[in-house]
Design a protein around this motif. Structure first.
Motif, PDB file in Angstrom:
ATOM      1  N   ASN A 121       0.849  -1.188   0.000  1.00 41.81           N
ATOM      2  CA  ASN A 121       0.000   0.000   0.000  1.00 41.81           C
ATOM      3  C   ASN A 121       0.884   1.237   0.000  1.00 41.81           C
ATOM      4  OD1 ASN A 121      -1.880   2.043   0.357  1.00 41.81           O
ATOM      5  ND2 ASN A 121      -3.092   0.869   1.822  1.00 41.81           N
ATOM      6  N   LEU A 122       0.767   2.043  -1.033  1.00 34.88           N
ATOM      7  CA  LEU A 122       1.517   3.293  -1.169  1.00 34.88           C
ATOM      8  C   LEU A 122       0.587   4.502  -1.153  1.00 34.88           C
ATOM      9  CD1 LEU A 122       3.903   2.124  -4.041  1.00 34.88           C
ATOM     10  CD2 LEU A 122       4.338   2.097  -1.582  1.00 34.88           C
ATOM     11  N   ASP A 123      -0.672   4.288  -0.794  1.00 34.26           N
ATOM     12  CA  ASP A 123      -1.711   5.317  -0.867  1.00 34.26           C
ATOM     13  C   ASP A 123      -1.790   6.131   0.427  1.00 34.26           C
ATOM     14  OD1 ASP A 123      -3.813   6.799  -1.865  1.00 34.26           O
ATOM     15  OD2 ASP A 123      -5.318   5.266  -1.385  1.00 34.26           O
ATOM     16  N   ILE A 124      -0.662   6.780   0.808  1.00 35.60           N
ATOM     17  CA  ILE A 124      -0.611   7.597   2.022  1.00 35.60           C
ATOM     18  C   ILE A 124      -1.501   8.831   1.851  1.00 35.60           C
ATOM     19  CG2 ILE A 124       1.522   8.720   1.209  1.00 35.60           C
ATOM     20  CD1 ILE A 124       0.850   8.093   4.886  1.00 35.60           C
ATOM     21  N   ARG A 125      -2.267   9.127   2.898  1.00 36.53           N
ATOM     22  CA  ARG A 125      -3.146  10.305   2.873  1.00 36.53           C
ATOM     23  C   ARG A 125      -2.727  11.348   3.901  1.00 36.53           C
ATOM     24  NH1 ARG A 125      -7.870   9.073  -0.134  1.00 36.53           N
ATOM     25  NH2 ARG A 125      -7.103   7.534  -1.618  1.00 36.53           N
ATOM     26  N   SER A 126      -2.234  10.894   5.059  1.00 32.25           N
ATOM     27  CA  SER A 126      -1.767  11.812   6.099  1.00 32.25           C
ATOM     28  C   SER A 126      -0.914  11.018   7.077  1.00 32.25           C
ATOM     29  CB  SER A 126      -2.947  12.468   6.830  1.00 32.25           C
ATOM     30  OG  SER A 126      -3.684  11.503   7.553  1.00 32.25           O
ATOM     31  N   GLY A 127      -0.197  11.743   7.909  1.00 29.02           N
ATOM     32  CA  GLY A 127       0.580  11.031   8.912  1.00 29.02           C
ATOM     33  C   GLY A 127       1.663  11.879   9.539  1.00 29.02           C
ATOM     34  N   LYS A 128       2.223  11.310  10.613  1.00 27.25           N
ATOM     35  CA  LYS A 128       3.307  11.954  11.356  1.00 27.25           C
ATOM     36  C   LYS A 128       4.380  10.932  11.650  1.00 27.25           C
ATOM     37  CE  LYS A 128       0.416  15.375  13.462  1.00 27.25           C
ATOM     38  NZ  LYS A 128       0.681  16.591  14.124  1.00 27.25           N
ATOM     39  N   LEU A 129       5.602  11.398  11.654  1.00 21.43           N
ATOM     40  CA  LEU A 129       6.776  10.596  11.990  1.00 21.43           C
ATOM     41  C   LEU A 129       7.623  11.426  12.943  1.00 21.43           C
ATOM     42  CD1 LEU A 129       8.925   8.291  11.534  1.00 21.43           C
ATOM     43  CD2 LEU A 129       9.734   9.668   9.605  1.00 21.43           C
ATOM     44  N   THR A 130       7.836  10.918  14.149  1.00 25.55           N
ATOM     45  CA  THR A 130       8.674  11.609  15.130  1.00 25.55           C
ATOM     46  C   THR A 130      10.022  10.905  15.199  1.00 25.55           C
ATOM     47  OG1 THR A 130       6.749  12.307  16.401  1.00 25.55           O
ATOM     48  CG2 THR A 130       8.860  12.336  17.543  1.00 25.55           C
ATOM     49  N   VAL A 131      11.091  11.701  15.147  1.00 20.06           N
ATOM     50  CA  VAL A 131      12.453  11.186  15.135  1.00 20.06           C
ATOM     51  C   VAL A 131      13.170  11.619  16.410  1.00 20.06           C
ATOM     52  CG1 VAL A 131      14.689  11.289  13.940  1.00 20.06           C
ATOM     53  CG2 VAL A 131      12.559  11.317  12.618  1.00 20.06           C
ATOM     54  N   SER A 132      13.822  10.670  17.067  1.00 21.57           N
ATOM     55  CA  SER A 132      14.705  10.956  18.197  1.00 21.57           C
ATOM     56  C   SER A 132      15.986  10.174  17.983  1.00 21.57           C
ATOM     57  CB  SER A 132      14.075  10.526  19.525  1.00 21.57           C
ATOM     58  OG  SER A 132      12.889  11.221  19.755  1.00 21.57           O
ATOM     59  N   LYS A 133      17.070  10.678  18.536  1.00 23.38           N
ATOM     60  CA  LYS A 133      18.335   9.961  18.436  1.00 23.38           C
ATOM     61  C   LYS A 133      19.027  10.017  19.788  1.00 23.38           C
ATOM     62  CE  LYS A 133      22.461   9.285  15.722  1.00 23.38           C
ATOM     63  NZ  LYS A 133      23.408   9.823  14.781  1.00 23.38           N
ATOM     64  N   GLN A 134      19.486   8.845  20.230  1.00 23.79           N
ATOM     65  CA  GLN A 134      20.246   8.732  21.465  1.00 23.79           C
ATOM     66  C   GLN A 134      21.496   7.930  21.147  1.00 23.79           C
ATOM     67  OE1 GLN A 134      17.514   6.894  24.182  1.00 23.79           O
ATOM     68  NE2 GLN A 134      16.406   8.784  24.551  1.00 23.79           N
ATOM     69  N   GLY A 135      22.647   8.592  21.176  1.00 21.47           N
ATOM     70  CA  GLY A 135      23.888   7.921  20.789  1.00 21.47           C
ATOM     71  C   GLY A 135      23.817   7.518  19.339  1.00 21.47           C
ATOM     72  N   ASP A 136      24.019   6.226  19.060  1.00 22.87           N
ATOM     73  CA  ASP A 136      23.950   5.751  17.669  1.00 22.87           C
ATOM     74  C   ASP A 136      22.630   5.050  17.358  1.00 22.87           C
ATOM     75  OD1 ASP A 136      24.414   3.504  19.187  1.00 22.87           O
ATOM     76  OD2 ASP A 136      26.013   2.710  17.912  1.00 22.87           O
ATOM     77  N   GLU A 137      21.641   5.199  18.247  1.00 24.72           N
ATOM     78  CA  GLU A 137      20.326   4.602  18.021  1.00 24.72           C
ATOM     79  C   GLU A 137      19.289   5.674  17.693  1.00 24.72           C
ATOM     80  OE1 GLU A 137      19.771   0.480  20.418  1.00 24.72           O
ATOM     81  OE2 GLU A 137      19.029   2.283  21.384  1.00 24.72           O
ATOM     82  N   TYR A 138      18.433   5.332  16.755  1.00 25.53           N
ATOM     83  CA  TYR A 138      17.297   6.181  16.422  1.00 25.53           C
ATOM     84  C   TYR A 138      16.039   5.600  17.039  1.00 25.53           C
ATOM     85  CZ  TYR A 138      19.714   8.973  12.902  1.00 25.53           C
ATOM     86  OH  TYR A 138      20.548   9.851  12.253  1.00 25.53           O
ATOM     87  N   LEU A 139      15.097   6.468  17.312  1.00 28.75           N
ATOM     88  CA  LEU A 139      13.761   6.057  17.740  1.00 28.75           C
ATOM     89  C   LEU A 139      12.778   6.761  16.820  1.00 28.75           C
ATOM     90  CD1 LEU A 139      11.723   4.718  19.630  1.00 28.75           C
ATOM     91  CD2 LEU A 139      11.928   6.693  21.121  1.00 28.75           C
ATOM     92  N   PHE A 140      11.974   5.953  16.103  1.00 25.07           N
ATOM     93  CA  PHE A 140      10.954   6.486  15.212  1.00 25.07           C
ATOM     94  C   PHE A 140       9.591   6.054  15.741  1.00 25.07           C
ATOM     95  CE2 PHE A 140      14.595   5.475  12.400  1.00 25.07           C
ATOM     96  CZ  PHE A 140      14.904   6.752  11.989  1.00 25.07           C
ATOM     97  N   ASP A 141       8.695   7.000  15.935  1.00 22.97           N
ATOM     98  CA  ASP A 141       7.294   6.719  16.257  1.00 22.97           C
ATOM     99  C   ASP A 141       6.467   7.305  15.131  1.00 22.97           C
ATOM    100  OD1 ASP A 141       7.144   5.445  18.892  1.00 22.97           O
ATOM    101  OD2 ASP A 141       8.090   7.287  19.605  1.00 22.97           O
ATOM    102  N   TYR A 142       5.488   6.547  14.657  1.00 17.73           N
ATOM    103  CA  TYR A 142       4.713   7.038  13.529  1.00 17.73           C
ATOM    104  C   TYR A 142       3.264   6.591  13.599  1.00 17.73           C
ATOM    105  CZ  TYR A 142       6.453   2.482  12.069  1.00 17.73           C
ATOM    106  OH  TYR A 142       6.816   1.165  12.039  1.00 17.73           O
ATOM    107  N   SER A 143       2.439   7.418  13.004  1.00 22.17           N
ATOM    108  CA  SER A 143       1.014   7.147  12.851  1.00 22.17           C
ATOM    109  C   SER A 143       0.636   7.661  11.469  1.00 22.17           C
ATOM    110  CB  SER A 143       0.223   7.871  13.940  1.00 22.17           C
ATOM    111  OG  SER A 143      -1.149   7.634  13.779  1.00 22.17           O
ATOM    112  N   LEU A 144       0.141   6.765  10.632  1.00 27.63           N
ATOM    113  CA  LEU A 144      -0.130   7.097   9.235  1.00 27.63           C
ATOM    114  C   LEU A 144      -1.541   6.676   8.854  1.00 27.63           C
ATOM    115  CD1 LEU A 144       3.156   5.492   7.888  1.00 27.63           C
ATOM    116  CD2 LEU A 144       2.823   7.902   8.461  1.00 27.63           C
ATOM    117  N   GLN A 145      -2.138   7.435   7.959  1.00 28.41           N
ATOM    118  CA  GLN A 145      -3.441   7.055   7.421  1.00 28.41           C
ATOM    119  C   GLN A 145      -3.295   6.847   5.917  1.00 28.41           C
ATOM    120  OE1 GLN A 145      -6.630   9.853   7.868  1.00 28.41           O
ATOM    121  NE2 GLN A 145      -8.097   8.490   6.910  1.00 28.41           N
ATOM    122  N   PHE A 146      -3.761   5.689   5.481  1.00 28.66           N
ATOM    123  CA  PHE A 146      -3.736   5.343   4.068  1.00 28.66           C
ATOM    124  C   PHE A 146      -5.158   5.374   3.529  1.00 28.66           C
ATOM    125  CE2 PHE A 146       0.274   3.953   5.594  1.00 28.66           C
ATOM    126  CZ  PHE A 146       1.131   4.060   4.520  1.00 28.66           C
TER     127      PHE A 146
END
Length: 168
Positions: free
Chosen positions: A125-150
């Motif tokens: 499914n590539l039919d994205i309509r809206s959404g959010k992606l939050t990015v955090s980084k601690q040292g060499d690790e990333y943290l991604f939280d997301y909520s998307l509507q297709f």
């Protein structure tokens, strides 16, 4: 009061037992309609040379990757810790690569052959309509939280915590 204590204790034990049996992972997953898919690898492609592609997948991705795959994908240019990006098409007036991602999609129960997703297997499914992606980084690790509507009001939620392999 003593009559209520055994009942309260039984309810508390039941709630704790249900929590232990929960099927919802706490990290490195995406969920669609209550079904969760594990993602354990992160890849950022074409970073700094073009609009980047962030891939979070169940298998390591490269040009020779083959096998069953679940993944979520974002077209995003910058990964600024503490930033929440929103979906906004790249060809729209006012597009800002430091604030928006321009595409997103997912694949589950899919298959990849020599680095290419077979769109005839699984659900794509590539039919994205809206959404959010939050990015955090601690040292060499990333943290991604997301909520998307297709399309068809389909919601996809998830997160990933771990290292990201970057390719230019």
């Amino acid at each position: 009061m003593k009559k209520f204590l055994p009942g309260i204790a039984a309810i508390a034990m039941l709630l704790m037992a249900c929590g232990k049996d929960s099927k919802m992972p706490t990290s490195n997953y995406f969920s669609i309609n209550g079904q969760s898919f594990s993602i354990t690898y992160g890849l950022l492609q074409n970073y700094r040379t073009d609009m980047g592609e962030l891939w979070l997948s169940s298998i390591p991705l490269n040009d020779s990757a083959s096998g069953k795959v679940d993944l979520i994908y974002f077209e995003i240019d910058t990964l600024i810790s503490g930033r929440t990006y929103t979906f906004y098409p790249e060809d729209s007036t006012g597009f800002d690569r430091t604030k928006y991602f321009s595409e997103a999609g997912y694949v589950y129960n899919g298959e990849i052959k020599r680095g290419e997703i077979d769109k005839s297997i699984g659900t794509v499914n590539l039919d994205i309509r809206s959404g959010k992606l939050t990015v955090s980084k601690q040292g060499d690790e990333y943290l991604f939280d997301y909520s998307l509507q297709f399309g068809n009001e389909q919601m996809v939620n998830g997160n990933y915590r771990g290292k990201i392999t970057a390719t230019e």
